[in-house]
Design a protein around this motif. Structure first.
Motif, mmCIF file in Angstrom:
data_model
loop_
_atom_site.group_PDB
_atom_site.id
_atom_site.type_symbol
_atom_site.label_atom_id
_atom_site.label_comp_id
_atom_site.label_asym_id
_atom_site.label_seq_id
_atom_site.Cartn_x
_atom_site.Cartn_y
_atom_site.Cartn_z
ATOM 1 N N LEU A 70 0.824 -1.198 0.000
ATOM 2 C CA LEU A 70 0.000 0.000 0.000
ATOM 3 C C LEU A 70 0.869 1.262 0.000
ATOM 4 C CD1 LEU A 70 -3.307 0.412 1.893
ATOM 5 C CD2 LEU A 70 -1.631 2.250 2.041
ATOM 6 N N THR A 71 1.939 1.250 0.804
ATOM 7 C CA THR A 71 2.825 2.410 0.889
ATOM 8 C C THR A 71 3.505 2.697 -0.448
ATOM 9 O OG1 THR A 71 3.257 1.960 3.226
ATOM 10 C CG2 THR A 71 4.830 3.375 2.086
ATOM 11 N N LEU A 72 3.978 1.660 -1.114
ATOM 12 C CA LEU A 72 4.681 1.847 -2.377
ATOM 13 C C LEU A 72 3.751 2.374 -3.467
ATOM 14 C CD1 LEU A 72 6.956 -1.334 -2.436
ATOM 15 C CD2 LEU A 72 7.591 1.002 -1.836
ATOM 16 N N VAL A 73 2.556 1.834 -3.565
ATOM 17 C CA VAL A 73 1.599 2.310 -4.570
ATOM 18 C C VAL A 73 1.236 3.761 -4.297
ATOM 19 C CG1 VAL A 73 -0.737 2.026 -5.492
ATOM 20 C CG2 VAL A 73 0.690 0.015 -5.064
ATOM 21 N N SER A 74 1.013 4.077 -3.040
ATOM 22 C CA SER A 74 0.668 5.453 -2.665
ATOM 23 C C SER A 74 1.785 6.422 -3.046
ATOM 24 C CB SER A 74 0.397 5.523 -1.159
ATOM 25 O OG SER A 74 0.176 6.851 -0.749
ATOM 26 N N THR A 75 3.028 6.038 -2.783
ATOM 27 C CA THR A 75 4.166 6.894 -3.117
ATOM 28 C C THR A 75 4.282 7.093 -4.623
ATOM 29 O OG1 THR A 75 5.344 6.081 -1.165
ATOM 30 C CG2 THR A 75 6.654 7.178 -2.852
ATOM 31 N N LEU A 76 4.083 6.021 -5.374
ATOM 32 C CA LEU A 76 4.186 6.089 -6.833
ATOM 33 C C LEU A 76 3.134 7.020 -7.429
ATOM 34 C CD1 LEU A 76 5.346 5.005 -9.541
ATOM 35 C CD2 LEU A 76 3.679 3.141 -9.379
ATOM 36 N N LEU A 77 1.926 7.017 -6.856
ATOM 37 C CA LEU A 77 0.811 7.752 -7.453
ATOM 38 C C LEU A 77 0.731 9.208 -7.024
ATOM 39 C CD1 LEU A 77 -2.031 5.080 -7.182
ATOM 40 C CD2 LEU A 77 -0.760 5.751 -9.209
ATOM 41 N N ALA A 124 -6.049 -0.701 -3.158
ATOM 42 C CA ALA A 124 -6.376 0.203 -2.053
ATOM 43 C C ALA A 124 -5.355 1.320 -1.923
ATOM 44 C CB ALA A 124 -6.463 -0.585 -0.740
ATOM 45 N N GLY A 125 -4.122 1.082 -2.400
ATOM 46 C CA GLY A 125 -3.091 2.101 -2.329
ATOM 47 C C GLY A 125 -3.414 3.349 -3.135
ATOM 48 N N PHE A 126 -4.361 3.253 -4.088
ATOM 49 C CA PHE A 126 -4.787 4.431 -4.839
ATOM 50 C C PHE A 126 -5.392 5.487 -3.909
ATOM 51 C CE2 PHE A 126 -4.140 1.631 -8.300
ATOM 52 C CZ PHE A 126 -4.095 2.368 -9.469
ATOM 53 N N TYR A 127 -5.890 5.041 -2.758
ATOM 54 C CA TYR A 127 -6.489 5.959 -1.788
ATOM 55 C C TYR A 127 -5.425 6.658 -0.947
ATOM 56 C CZ TYR A 127 -9.418 7.357 2.211
ATOM 57 O OH TYR A 127 -10.057 8.057 3.207
ATOM 58 N N GLY A 128 -4.216 6.129 -0.953
ATOM 59 C CA GLY A 128 -3.165 6.614 -0.065
ATOM 60 C C GLY A 128 -2.826 8.092 -0.170
ATOM 61 N N PRO A 129 -2.773 8.683 -1.384
ATOM 62 C CA PRO A 129 -2.394 10.095 -1.482
ATOM 63 C C PRO A 129 -3.526 11.079 -1.184
ATOM 64 C CG PRO A 129 -1.833 8.854 -3.492
ATOM 65 C CD PRO A 129 -2.790 8.036 -2.698
ATOM 66 N N PHE A 130 -4.617 10.631 -0.540
ATOM 67 C CA PHE A 130 -5.773 11.509 -0.317
ATOM 68 C C PHE A 130 -5.379 12.799 0.397
ATOM 69 C CE2 PHE A 130 -9.529 13.182 1.717
ATOM 70 C CZ PHE A 130 -10.533 12.962 0.786
ATOM 71 N N GLY A 131 -4.470 12.691 1.370
ATOM 72 C CA GLY A 131 -4.069 13.877 2.115
ATOM 73 C C GLY A 131 -3.443 14.950 1.245
ATOM 74 N N ALA A 132 -2.881 14.557 0.096
ATOM 75 C CA ALA A 132 -2.290 15.533 -0.809
ATOM 76 C C ALA A 132 -3.347 16.468 -1.383
ATOM 77 C CB ALA A 132 -1.555 14.823 -1.946
ATOM 78 N N LEU A 133 -4.610 16.028 -1.411
ATOM 79 C CA LEU A 133 -5.687 16.842 -1.956
ATOM 80 C C LEU A 133 -6.558 17.486 -0.888
ATOM 81 C CD1 LEU A 133 -6.951 14.581 -4.904
ATOM 82 C CD2 LEU A 133 -5.304 16.452 -4.972
ATOM 83 N N SER A 134 -6.705 16.842 0.264
ATOM 84 C CA SER A 134 -7.670 17.337 1.247
ATOM 85 C C SER A 134 -7.282 18.698 1.804
ATOM 86 C CB SER A 134 -7.839 16.315 2.380
ATOM 87 O OG SER A 134 -6.604 16.068 3.034
ATOM 88 N N PHE A 135 -6.004 18.888 2.146
ATOM 89 C CA PHE A 135 -5.595 20.179 2.693
ATOM 90 C C PHE A 135 -5.639 21.266 1.615
ATOM 91 C CE2 PHE A 135 -3.719 17.284 5.823
ATOM 92 C CZ PHE A 135 -4.139 17.893 6.991
ATOM 93 N N ALA A 136 -5.330 20.892 0.377
ATOM 94 C CA ALA A 136 -5.448 21.855 -0.718
ATOM 95 C C ALA A 136 -6.912 22.229 -0.951
ATOM 96 C CB ALA A 136 -4.841 21.273 -1.988
ATOM 97 N N ALA A 137 -7.828 21.267 -0.781
ATOM 98 C CA ALA A 137 -9.255 21.550 -0.939
ATOM 99 C C ALA A 137 -9.741 22.505 0.146
ATOM 100 C CB ALA A 137 -10.048 20.246 -0.900
ATOM 101 N N ILE A 138 -9.207 22.382 1.354
ATOM 102 C CA ILE A 138 -9.572 23.317 2.423
ATOM 103 C C ILE A 138 -9.203 24.735 2.018
ATOM 104 C CG2 ILE A 138 -8.950 24.044 4.775
ATOM 105 C CD1 ILE A 138 -8.787 21.082 5.516
ATOM 106 N N ARG A 139 -8.022 24.904 1.427
ATOM 107 C CA ARG A 139 -7.597 26.236 0.978
ATOM 108 C C ARG A 139 -8.558 26.774 -0.086
ATOM 109 N NH1 ARG A 139 -2.432 28.711 0.389
ATOM 110 N NH2 ARG A 139 -2.786 30.908 -0.140
ATOM 111 N N ASP A 140 -9.076 25.897 -0.933
ATOM 112 C CA ASP A 140 -9.980 26.321 -1.996
ATOM 113 C C ASP A 140 -11.381 26.652 -1.497
ATOM 114 O OD1 ASP A 140 -8.251 26.174 -4.175
ATOM 115 O OD2 ASP A 140 -8.607 24.034 -4.461
#
Length: 520
Positions: A70-77, A124-140
């Motif tokens: 999961l960690t590796l897929v998340s990092t890659l994506l 399931a690792g596709f879900y891993g980078p969610f935090g990369a978008l959530s904080f940016a969405a708060i700014r928006d």
């Protein structure tokens, strides 16, 4: 004012009036973004507790892949997720990620073989980078005066997750084994999908009608993944093993090649010009190091709590998992409460000074834990000091990113911070295990750790925190989202802002005072 990125789109999600007041709609919006963000932390705790059940069910010696896949897929994506969020809107990308996360965990739950379990975890690792978008969405999506507070609450809620997750993990594993954990994660991710679908509006698109740098994303993602994999396996393979050195070399070559690929790309996946700015580089590096300590140290402390106490052989405390969960409630409550308090203070205090204070307290706390960790009372008191600092760190880190990048660069900043936390986390964990191993006793092929090793991993955390503090001292004055949006509105009123670029199928929104501040 920092220039906008190439082509901010029509404003699909006008924010509420910038009066700094919370409304029921904003509270629900925060819940909808915080739930899936903190599900990542809960998933890490639940997955760690399910690992032993997976190993025993499938009789495998490769159970490390249950979490590592999961960690590796998340990092890659992650680099792809950053770019896609800007190009197609963060909500669409988040929904796709959560749908795949639900599917992956469900597949792993019903799998009849270990390798099919790993296939499910990879999806399931596709879900891993969610935090990369959530904080940016708060700014928006949030009014400028609430951006730092909302980001702080979202970040500090990891303390609340840490309170309940160990108890939930014990209940699920004891009654249903690892499948109970995976079904819970699938259901919780499905709930997150519904929350985002119903409560989160689409965010502005900052890139439209442009190409996509697939080569740059693959080179960057594969380079980071190679390094994380090598560091994760280095302890078991040996740091001088050809496999470890080979993966590290492959990662180094890929990351070096990435800079040349991006320089020749018409549509780079990461804006290296932004990342090379001194304030951005300092904030991301310091934020990544400090949050790595805040997130990683509690997991390492579990080793101290759960390893047996055998005089002369093992210096663990010998607690049960349930007893450790009960005792750890104290410092997790402290972390959560501190984060909530600090998130409110960020509206009026200089985030840099709050951040510096948090780093000092966290370094002092882990120094004390290194000296005093021999029983419940000692560990509670010293860990509470450390978690006061950790609460400040996780609540303030998003404000650092907000303060060094413009609104249309927020996705890039948040995504890079997530990638650095993954990279630093792998290196930090490997370093901590190397410290423990250097002062261990091996009995029947099992390593038991001595007290000196436990002390040094806490002191190691304190030293990394001080490095983050040293870097942070050079971060210049942070920009305020309120002032930036006001300046953007003024520029727009004077005809200085570029006209929005329409997105196919959408009518351009009129440029009025009510929406001009949110167009990027």
């Amino acid at each position: 004012m920092t220039p906008s990125s190439s082509s901010p789109s029509v404003d699909l999600a006008p924010r509420a009036a910038a009066d700094g007041r919370w409304s029921p709609r904003l509270v629900l919006l925060l819940i909808a973004l915080a739930w899936p963000t903190q599900l990542l932390a809960a998933g890490g705790i639940l997955g760690a507790n399910a690992t032993a059940s997976v190993a025993q069910t499938f009789h495998t010696t490769q159970v490390v892949w249950f979490g590592l896949t999961l960690t590796l897929v998340s990092t890659l994506l992650t680099p792809f997720v950053i770019k896609l969020g800007d190009q197609y809107g963060k909500k669409r990308v988040m929904l796709a990620m959560m749908a795949l996360g639900t599917l992956g965990e469900a597949l792993a739950a019903v799998a009849g073989s270990f390798w099919l379990v790993l296939a499910g975890r990879a999806i399931a690792g596709f879900y891993g980078p969610f935090g990369a978008l959530s904080f940016a969405a708060i700014r928006d999506l949030f009014p400028p005066r609430l951006v730092k507070q909302a980001s702080g609450i979202t970040g500090s809620s990891v303390g609340l997750v840490a309170i309940g997750s160990p108890f939930l993990a014990g209940w699920l594993v004891d009654n249903w084994g690892y499948r109970g954990v995976l079904w819970f994660l699938a259901a919780a991710t499905a709930v997150a999908f519904v929350l985002v679908a119903l409560l989160v509006p689409e965010t502005p698109r900052y890139v439209s009608g442009s190409g996509f740098d697939w080569l740059g994303g693959l080179v960057l993602g594969s380079g980071l993944t190679s390094v994380v994999y090598a560091v994760g396996q280095g302890q078991s393979w040996g740091w001088s093993d050809t496999r470890t050195l080979g993966w590290l070399a492959a990662g180094a070559v890929a990351l070096t090649a990435f800079f040349f690929v991006e320089r020749s790309s018409d549509h780079p996946i990461l804006d290296l010009g932004v990342l090379s700015r001194r304030p951005v580089a300092l904030a991301l590096t310091a934020g990544g190091l400090a949050q790595t300590v805040a997130f990683t140290m509690p997991g390492l402390a579990i080793l101290l709590a759960l390893y047996p106490h055998i005089p002369g052989v093992s210096a663990g405390l010998g607690w049960t998992a349930h007893h450790n969960a009960v005792v750890s409630v104290s410092w997790n409550v402290v972390m959560f409460g501190t984060g909530l308090l600090i998130s409110r203070c960020l509206r009026t205090f200089d985030a840099r000074k709050v951040w510096w204070a948090g780093l000092l307290v966290m370094a002092a706390g882990y120094t004390l834990v290194g000296f005093y960790h021999g029983g419940e009372l000692e560990l509670i008191l010293t860990s509470c000091v450390a978690n006061v600092g950790a609460g400040v760190v996780v609540a303030t880190a998003p404000a650092l990113v907000v303060g060094v990048v413009s609104r249309d660069e927020q996705g890039l900043g948040s995504g890079m911070l997530n990638m650095l936390i993954s990279l630093f986390g792998a290196i930090f964990t490997a370093g901590a295990y190397a410290i423990l191993t250097s002062d261990s006793t091996v009995v029947e092929d099992t390593a038991f750790y001595q007290d000196n090793g436990y002390s040094w991993i806490f002191w190691f955390g304190a030293m990394v925190t001080l490095v983050a503090l040293l870097l942070s001292l050079f971060i210049p004055t942070l920009r305020d989202p309120v002032e930036e949006d006001a300046a953007g509105a003024d520029a727009d009123g004077q005809g200085m802002r570029p006209a929005p670029v329409p997105v196919a199928g959408l009518a351009p929104a009129p440029t009025t005072p009510s929406n001009a501040a949110t167009t990027g």
